[in-house]
Design an enzyme around this catalytic site. Structure first.
Site, PDB file in Angstrom:
ATOM      1  N   GLN A  20      -5.518  -1.454   9.666  1.00  0.00           N
ATOM      2  CA  GLN A  20      -5.215  -2.782   9.116  1.00  0.00           C
ATOM      3  C   GLN A  20      -5.786  -3.884  10.015  1.00  0.00           C
ATOM      4  O   GLN A  20      -5.548  -3.899  11.216  1.00  0.00           O
ATOM      5  CB  GLN A  20      -3.690  -2.935   8.966  1.00  0.00           C
ATOM      6  CG  GLN A  20      -3.266  -4.209   8.301  1.00  0.00           C
ATOM      7  CD  GLN A  20      -3.759  -4.342   6.865  1.00  0.00           C
ATOM      8  OE1 GLN A  20      -3.726  -3.386   6.091  1.00  0.00           O
ATOM      9  NE2 GLN A  20      -4.268  -5.504   6.515  1.00  0.00           N
ATOM     10  N   ASP A  75     -12.066   2.351   3.005  1.00  0.00           N
ATOM     11  CA  ASP A  75     -12.296   0.904   2.863  1.00  0.00           C
ATOM     12  C   ASP A  75     -13.779   0.620   2.596  1.00  0.00           C
ATOM     13  O   ASP A  75     -14.133  -0.454   2.114  1.00  0.00           O
ATOM     14  CB  ASP A  75     -11.892   0.183   4.163  1.00  0.00           C
ATOM     15  CG  ASP A  75     -10.596  -0.586   4.010  1.00  0.00           C
ATOM     16  OD1 ASP A  75     -10.189  -0.834   2.866  1.00  0.00           O
ATOM     17  OD2 ASP A  75     -10.009  -0.951   5.051  1.00  0.00           O
ATOM     18  N   LYS A 130       0.845  -1.210   0.000  1.00  0.00           N
ATOM     19  CA  LYS A 130       0.000   0.000   0.000  1.00  0.00           C
ATOM     20  C   LYS A 130       0.874   1.251   0.000  1.00  0.00           C
ATOM     21  O   LYS A 130       0.641   2.183  -0.769  1.00  0.00           O
ATOM     22  CB  LYS A 130      -0.855   0.053   1.274  1.00  0.00           C
ATOM     23  CG  LYS A 130      -2.157  -0.659   1.184  1.00  0.00           C
ATOM     24  CD  LYS A 130      -2.876  -0.549   2.518  1.00  0.00           C
ATOM     25  CE  LYS A 130      -3.858  -1.683   2.637  1.00  0.00           C
ATOM     26  NZ  LYS A 130      -4.317  -1.914   4.005  1.00  0.00           N
TER      27      LYS A 130
END
Ligand code: NAP
Length: 302
Positions: free
Chosen positions: A98, A121, A54
């Site tokens: 995460q 997300d 990422k």
């Protein structure tokens, strides 16, 4: 017949180049770049390799990338305070926590603490609701389903009126992609069926599919004879079925298989995604796109 390969690695490059160009333009015109923070609690090796990718992608695109690594014993209250800090930081447009989180932390509470307007997300209940309503309400479609839809569209597959069958009903893949494909609009407008472990005739449903999206996490679940000739097959499954030595690095790497028997399925399908190199590369790509979108919403240009 040999199916057309829908390669996530190639589509990723196309989309990342588009994002890179847009970031440059926005920087010139508005003096702002997308800001993305990734909060990593602990040192889970799989999480570290995902987060590393990422960061690399965000840097390539010219994003302001903040990697906030925290110790595994970080108290839940401190994690919530950290999220609150980034919620109030105007230079941050996307906040990513995460997963998985350590056991002492309530994952749901943490995800719900993220400002829905920075939830790139797309897992916050507000964004799940926005996705359900569809149309202009949608801000951040969840990344893997958004990647799947993008692959179908870019492969030139007709979605309007298509019979879409989704195998799996998880909150991160099955339910959202089914919801996205049934919306009235471009790249969707399909007739959608979701199948799962309670379904009576899995084979019969799959055989009807013009577009078959499989996200079960069971290697080889979908048999080649279940595929309608010419169908578009999107295999989301990523299953570790063994290990091998990498020719490139000489290190041990996992052997990955999808939920569909690729070698036989490609002789029946019209188009198909490989595993690896199919849906996998799309998730981070769509995360970057959502972060750019978040900045554009803030600037009033989306
Ligand atoms: P999940 O939460 O485990 O959900 C799996 C779903 O498949 C469940 O709804 C389950 O049904 C259904 N299912 C399992 N076995 C089945 C069977 N024999 N017949 C019919 N339905 C069955 O998994 P997920 O998170 O959605 O992930 C699915 C797969 O996609 C995994 O391999 C995962 O690694 C992969 N994945 C890849 C990406 C990516 O490439 N970027 C992202 C996310 C996930 P029930 O609800 O009835 O239990």
């Amino acid at each position: 017949m040999t199916a057309k390969l829908i390669k996530g690695t190639e589509i990723r490059e196309e989309i990342l180049n588009e994002i890179e160009g847009e970031v440059k333009q926005i920087k010139e015109k508005h003096g702002a770049v997308p800001g993305l923070v990734t909060i990593l609690v602990g040192e889970n090796p799989a999480s570290i390799s995902y987060v590393t990718l990422k960061i690399k992608t965000a840097h390539r695109l010219g994003f302001n990338e903040i990697q906030d690594s925290q110790p595994v014993d970080l108290p839940e209250a401190d994690l919530l305070a950290l999220i609150d800090k980034y919620n109030r930081d105007d230079s941050i447009h996307g906040i990513l926590v995460q997963l998985p989180l350590p056991k002492h932390v309530d994952e749901k509470k943490v995800l719900n603490a993220i400002d829905p307007d920075k939830d790139v997300d797309g897992f916050h209940p507000v964004n799940v609701g926005r996705l359900m309503i569809g149309g202009d309400e949608v801000k951040f479609p969840p990344c893997t389903p958004a990647g799947i839809q993008e692959m179908i569209v870019r492969a030139g597959v007709e979605t309007k009126g298509a019979e879409v069958v989704v195998v799996g009903r998880s909150n991160i893949v099955g339910k959202p992609i089914a919801n996205m494909m049934l919306q009235k609009g471009p790249g969707a407008n399909s007739t959608v069926t979701i199948v799962h472990t309670g379904t009576k005739d899995l084979e019969g449903h799959c055989k009807r599919a013009d577009i078959l999206i499989v996200a079960a996490g069971v290697p080889g679940l979908v048999k080649p004879q279940w595929i309608k000739p010419g169908a578009c097959v999107i295999d989301v499954g990523v299953n570790r079925v063994g290990e091998k030595i990498s020719e490139k690095t000489g290190k041990k790497i996992a052997i990955l298989k999808g939920d569909v028997d690729f070698d036989e399925a490609k002789e029946i399908a019209g188009s198909i995604t490989p595993v690896p190199g199919g849906v996998g590369p799309m998730t981070i790509t769509m995360l970057m796109r959502n972060t750019l979108k978040s900045l554009k919403f803030k600037l009033g240009i989306e």
